[in-house]
Scaffold this active site. Structure first.
Site, short mmCIF file in Angstrom:
data_model
loop_
_atom_site.label_atom_id
_atom_site.label_comp_id
_atom_site.label_asym_id
_atom_site.label_seq_id
_atom_site.Cartn_x
_atom_site.Cartn_y
_atom_site.Cartn_z
N GLU A 68 61.09 45.53 86.32
CA GLU A 68 62.46 45.07 85.93
C GLU A 68 62.80 45.17 84.27
OE1 GLU A 68 65.26 43.76 86.42
OE2 GLU A 68 64.98 41.71 87.53
N ASP A 69 64.06 45.23 84.26
CA ASP A 69 64.39 45.74 83.06
C ASP A 69 64.20 44.33 82.04
OD1 ASP A 69 66.39 44.15 84.35
OD2 ASP A 69 68.01 45.33 83.52
N THR A 108 67.04 34.17 82.76
CA THR A 108 66.63 32.96 83.18
C THR A 108 65.51 32.86 84.43
OG1 THR A 108 68.16 33.25 85.18
CG2 THR A 108 69.23 32.34 83.32
N PHE A 125 72.59 38.99 73.95
CA PHE A 125 72.89 39.99 75.14
C PHE A 125 72.69 41.37 74.46
CE2 PHE A 125 75.18 42.72 77.94
CZ PHE A 125 74.83 42.24 79.33
N ARG A 178 73.93 52.55 78.86
CA ARG A 178 72.77 52.61 79.38
C ARG A 178 71.99 53.66 78.89
NH1 ARG A 178 72.62 49.21 84.05
NH2 ARG A 178 74.44 48.91 85.28
P1 5GP Z 1 67.89 36.61 85.36
O1 5GP Z 1 68.26 36.33 86.64
O2 5GP Z 1 66.65 36.75 84.98
O3 5GP Z 1 68.70 35.51 84.64
O4 5GP Z 1 68.77 38.21 84.87
C1 5GP Z 1 67.96 39.12 85.20
C2 5GP Z 1 69.11 40.22 85.18
O5 5GP Z 1 70.37 39.84 84.35
C3 5GP Z 1 68.55 41.52 84.56
O6 5GP Z 1 68.01 42.23 85.43
C4 5GP Z 1 69.73 42.12 83.90
O7 5GP Z 1 70.49 42.98 85.05
C5 5GP Z 1 70.89 40.93 83.38
N1 5GP Z 1 70.44 40.60 82.14
C6 5GP Z 1 70.15 39.42 81.54
N2 5GP Z 1 70.09 39.72 80.27
C7 5GP Z 1 70.68 40.70 79.99
C8 5GP Z 1 70.88 41.07 78.70
O8 5GP Z 1 70.67 40.76 77.69
N3 5GP Z 1 71.73 42.44 78.69
C9 5GP Z 1 71.77 43.17 80.04
N4 5GP Z 1 72.41 44.38 79.78
N5 5GP Z 1 71.63 42.47 81.23
C10 5GP Z 1 71.08 41.32 81.17
#
Ligand code: 5GP
Length: 186
Positions: free
Chosen positions: A106-107, A111, A159, A172
């Protein structure tokens, strides 16, 4: 003249050198771990698109243990920087993963809701083992506990873009992880 994406950067949080070094370290950990497991002659890396693509390429190149790769895509933020919490599979795996040693790549964990959903979804497919590897994590934002086996870097509640991560599908291609200037969001 083409737009200069570098002019939109406020601060570099993780440099190209740091990304490269940590990726090599994680690959070495994975090699050591699976090299020591009887019967784990092969592993399957599952990348979560699109944000994982650059990390996935570098990590895969650095892992010596035999592995295959597959990808999933789930609903993302779209053009907004806030999560909706709702997860939908847009692209599913090509092959069955039952009996396989799987690592989700995962990147970023924000949350944690995306990974919580994916983890449950993949466990239901009965892999032999399931580990999680995330390049980045924002501990201040976690809403659920996710067992992360390999983590690149913790980042503050900002972010971030670059090294696969986008804002409105741009940035990207930046070779580092950075924060954008506030005016870019308006
Ligand atoms: P989660 O479900 O953990 O809240 O969010 C996961 C996804 O939200 C990540 O895989 C990513 O695609 C996006 N995301 C969350 N935080 C960031 C951020 O700071 N920058 C970017 N570009 N994407 C984010």
């Amino acid at each position: 003249m083409a737009r200069d994406l570098y002019a939109d950067i406020q601060e570099v949080l993780v440099s190209e050198e740091q990304l490269n070094q940590r990726t090599q370290e994680i690959a070495a950990e994975i090699d050591a771990r699976y090299g020591a497991i009887d019967g784990a002659d092969e592993i399957l890396l599952i990348g979560v698109l699109k944000g994982c693509y650059m990390f996935m390429a570098d990590l895969s190149r650095a892992i010596k243990h035999p592995h295959r790769v597959d990808f999933m895509a789930v609903s993302s933020y779209g053009n907004s920087t806030k999560t909706s919490g709702a997860v939908q599979i847009i692209l599913d795996l090509q092959k069955d993963i039952s009996g396989k040693h799987v690592i989700i790549v995962e990147d970023i964990i924000d949350t944690g809701l995306t990974l919580q959903y994916l983890r449950k979804n993949l466990i239901a497919r009965r892999p032999k083992s399931l580990e999680i590897c995330s390049l980045l994590s924002k501990p201040a934002r976690h809403k659920v506990e996710i067992p992360v086996d390999y983590l690149g870097f913790e980042v503050p509640d900002e972010f971030v873009v670059g090294y696969g991560l986008d804002f409105a599908q741009l940035y990207r291609n930046l070779p580092f992880v950075a924060i954008l200037k506030p005016e870019v969001f308006s």
